[in-house]
Design a protein around this motif. Structure first.
Motif, PDB file in Angstrom:
ATOM      1  N   GLY A 202      48.887  36.564  45.720  1.00  0.00           N
ATOM      2  CA  GLY A 202      47.496  36.295  45.287  1.00  0.00           C
ATOM      3  C   GLY A 202      46.635  35.644  46.585  1.00  0.00           C
ATOM      4  O   GLY A 202      45.299  36.155  46.492  1.00  0.00           O
ATOM      5  N   THR A 203      47.301  35.000  47.431  1.00  0.00           N
ATOM      6  CA  THR A 203      46.488  34.271  48.547  1.00  0.00           C
ATOM      7  C   THR A 203      46.249  35.455  49.538  1.00  0.00           C
ATOM      8  O   THR A 203      45.345  35.471  50.469  1.00  0.00           O
ATOM      9  CB  THR A 203      47.406  33.368  49.391  1.00  0.00           C
TER      10      THR A 203
ATOM     11  N   ILE B 246      41.782  36.019  38.099  1.00  0.00           N
ATOM     12  CA  ILE B 246      40.536  36.017  37.580  1.00  0.00           C
ATOM     13  C   ILE B 246      39.344  35.568  38.590  1.00  0.00           C
ATOM     14  O   ILE B 246      38.294  35.950  38.770  1.00  0.00           O
ATOM     15  CB  ILE B 246      40.312  35.168  36.202  1.00  0.00           C
ATOM     16  N   ILE B 247      39.893  34.468  39.452  1.00  0.00           N
ATOM     17  CA  ILE B 247      38.951  33.993  40.428  1.00  0.00           C
ATOM     18  C   ILE B 247      38.708  35.086  41.476  1.00  0.00           C
ATOM     19  O   ILE B 247      37.486  35.249  41.855  1.00  0.00           O
ATOM     20  CB  ILE B 247      39.684  32.792  40.979  1.00  0.00           C
TER      21      ILE B 247
ATOM     22  N   LEU C 237      38.928  45.201  34.198  1.00  0.00           N
ATOM     23  CA  LEU C 237      39.880  45.352  35.216  1.00  0.00           C
ATOM     24  C   LEU C 237      40.446  43.543  35.158  1.00  0.00           C
ATOM     25  O   LEU C 237      41.821  43.539  35.057  1.00  0.00           O
ATOM     26  CB  LEU C 237      39.946  45.812  36.157  1.00  0.00           C
ATOM     27  N   SER C 238      39.588  42.742  35.341  1.00  0.00           N
ATOM     28  CA  SER C 238      39.784  41.416  35.550  1.00  0.00           C
ATOM     29  C   SER C 238      40.539  40.827  34.235  1.00  0.00           C
ATOM     30  O   SER C 238      41.447  40.107  34.226  1.00  0.00           O
ATOM     31  CB  SER C 238      38.946  40.413  35.980  1.00  0.00           C
TER      32      SER C 238
ATOM     33  N   THR D  83      52.830  30.368  36.205  1.00  0.00           N
ATOM     34  CA  THR D  83      52.387  31.556  36.011  1.00  0.00           C
ATOM     35  C   THR D  83      51.048  31.682  35.357  1.00  0.00           C
ATOM     36  O   THR D  83      50.147  32.671  35.747  1.00  0.00           O
ATOM     37  CB  THR D  83      53.461  32.301  35.151  1.00  0.00           C
ATOM     38  N   THR D  84      50.675  30.567  34.782  1.00  0.00           N
ATOM     39  CA  THR D  84      49.073  30.635  34.240  1.00  0.00           C
ATOM     40  C   THR D  84      48.321  30.412  35.690  1.00  0.00           C
ATOM     41  O   THR D  84      47.155  30.977  35.477  1.00  0.00           O
ATOM     42  CB  THR D  84      49.225  29.372  33.464  1.00  0.00           C
ATOM     43  N   ALA D  85      48.682  29.708  36.728  1.00  0.00           N
ATOM     44  CA  ALA D  85      47.795  29.541  37.811  1.00  0.00           C
ATOM     45  C   ALA D  85      47.746  30.865  38.632  1.00  0.00           C
ATOM     46  O   ALA D  85      46.408  30.845  39.067  1.00  0.00           O
ATOM     47  CB  ALA D  85      48.356  28.451  38.850  1.00  0.00           C
ATOM     48  N   VAL D  86      48.677  31.391  38.433  1.00  0.00           N
ATOM     49  CA  VAL D  86      48.646  33.087  39.266  1.00  0.00           C
ATOM     50  C   VAL D  86      47.781  33.993  38.316  1.00  0.00           C
ATOM     51  O   VAL D  86      46.847  34.362  39.142  1.00  0.00           O
ATOM     52  CB  VAL D  86      49.946  33.405  39.167  1.00  0.00           C
TER      53      VAL D  86
END
Length: 513
Positions: free
Chosen positions: A477-478, A407-408, A25-26, A399-402
């Protein structure tokens, strides 16, 4: 007869299967996030591109829970398209419109830079003069640094030694508020050597507001309307509150989706401009000068190019989305070698952005009445820059950071599930029991307790904050990260409370009959 170990094997099999599913899923989430912008093709006709953009905007608004937005596109120094979406006021079901007058927040800095450069062109000030020499009724505070090094040039380039300043000093439009000088006396201080590095500064730009008033003898808002805004055709823009426009100002919405009524600051130059998306598009067009541009009657081509010339390199957080800062503008070099110039704004319930490529005359302006909009803006900019064929602009790195955060979170979930599986197996096998015996205190237990407690403490601190910068970047995400870390910390604390008390494999006498 069945042993606890016999029970463990199906549990371990179930856990292993779930771990692999979570890993898959990740990967899917990362790939899908990376491919979400691939349907926009370079060089499409405007009508085709905006049709595709319509679909994407509505989808992103729904995903990030953004009430309203308005967007304008510029091609060849012309406004070619604009549209508004969603609601200006959810409770009243009032639609967002193109004539909505919005808080532009820090886009104000870019417009203020024009007002200062107009005084330079008239010979009333010099960029390399200390700002203090123009101020009669207010003085910079004493400092270990040389006050004469606080020049107009350094104030315009956010390198004056004055820090960001306090945030959230909001007042209802009809309430009493501090004067500009009172605000400056509280906020202006030198915390580093002027000119040594970039540090984004609201008080620094508001000091330029006082400079303009001292030099011209006019109210800042009046000066900007008559010398910059009206000549540029920005007839729906002002630096002060106009009660006649109040019905056109949308509600803002904070990170939790709560409504925020219109407000003003005790200053104007750094974040007080009210405007429409099309007026900021007019400003953006005026900035993309060529040899015969009509707007040179306001500022010369040389002055505008000076505004867009890098003055100081940007490191740290802002360096993630830009390389340099000019006068009231961020600057970057695109993958194809062209220069892009931009600025954004964030306030309580508001986010705004404009991005332009002066060489080609292309640009985009984005307004939203939501504080959850940075990823949204990043996605729109990525689609726009792909359509332009210039490669992704640096702001779209959000958007890449999101995707990276997803993944994290997935990895933390994997570790949590793995640790939980071992914990459950140990308890079922009788190897782990609740105990406070000092004989069983190990480095591992201490570490688990320490890390778990720290995580819980940080999460408790975070939920008591009115505003967290990280939450603005990752509004969804947070939340996931917070819950994931909470579960992880619980597993760690349980592991510390339930230490291994039996390490020998159980014999038949330990089996259940």
């Amino acid at each position: 007869m069945m042993s606890w170990n016999g029970l463990n094997r199906p549990i371990e099999k179930w856990v292993r299967k779930r771990v692999y599913q979570l890993l898959e899923l990740s990967v899917i989430l990362l790939v899908s996030a990376g491919c979400s912008n691939q349907s926009i093709d370079q060089g499409l006709p405007v009508d085709t591109f905006t049709q595709q953009l319509d679909v994407r905007i509505l989808s992103l608004m729904d995903w990030y829970n953004i009430p309203g937005t308005s967007i304008a596109l510029i091609q060849d120094r012309k406004l070619v398209w604009s549209n508004a979406y969603g609601y200006a006021d959810i409770k009243q079901q009032k639609k967002m419109t193109l004539d909505a007058i919005c808080r532009t927040e820090s886009i104000s800095k870019s417009v203020t830079a024009w007002g200062v450069m107009k005084l330079v062109e008239r010979g009333l000030i010099n960029l390399d003069d200390p700002v203090q020499q123009y101020l009669r009724n207010w003085s910079l505070p004493e400092s270990e640094y040389n006050l004469n090094d606080v020049t107009i040039r350094k104030l315009l380039s956010n390198s004056s030694g004055i820090p960001l300043g306090s945030l959230g000093e909001e007042y209802s439009p009809d309430s009493e508020k501090p004067s500009l000088r009172q605000y400056l006396s509280k906020e202006v201080q030198l915390t580093y050597e002027p000119g040594s590095n970039f540090e984004y500064s609201n008080p620094g730009f508001n000091l330029l507001e006082l400079l303009i008033e001292e030099v011209t003898g006019r109210d800042f808002s009046d000066y900007m309307v008559n010398e910059v805004l009206t000549p540029l055709g920005m007839h729906n823009s002002r630096f002060d509150w106009d009660e006649d426009w109040s019905s056109r100002v949308p509600m803002g919405y904070d990170l939790q989706g709560n409504s925020v009524a219109p407000y003003v600051y005790p200053y104007k130059a750094s974040g007080g401009l009210f405007s429409t998306v099309e007026d900021i598009a007019r400003f953006t067009i005026a900035e993309m000068v060529n040899g015969s541009h009509a707007n040179q009657v306001i500022l010369s081509k040389e002055s505008i190019q000076n505004i867009h010339t890098p003055k100081i390199n940007i490191l740290g957080m802002f360096g993630f989305v830009a390389e340099d800062y000019g006068f009231g503008h961020f600057i970057e070099t695109l993958p194809d070698g062209k220069k892009a110039v931009w600025h954004g704004g964030q306030g309580h319930g508001w986010m705004t952005h404009f991005h332009m490529i002066p060489e080609t005359g292309d640009g985009i302006v984005i307004f939203t009445n939501s504080q959850r909009s940075w990823p949204f803006i990043g996605h729109i900019l990525r689609a726009w820059s792909r359509w332009q064929g210039v490669g992704p602009v640096k702001f779209s790195r959000i958007t890449t950071a999101v995707s990276g955060l997803r993944i994290i979170i997935g990895l933390i979930l994997l570790v949590t599930l793995w640790c939980a599986a071992h914990l459950v197996n140990g308890v079922l096998a009788g190897k782990r029991k609740l105990t406070i015996s000092l004989k069983l205190v190990t480095k591992t237990r201490v570490m688990e307790f320490f890390i778990g407690t720290i995580i819980v403490g940080v999460l408790l601190w975070a939920i008591t904050r009115d505003y967290l910068f990280l939450t603005s970047i990752f509004p969804i995400g947070t939340v996931w990260l917070g819950w994931t870390l909470l579960v992880f910390s619980v597993v760690l604390l349980l592991s510390a409370a339930l230490p291994v008390v039996q390490t020998v494999e159980p014999t038949d006498s330990n089996q259940l009959r």
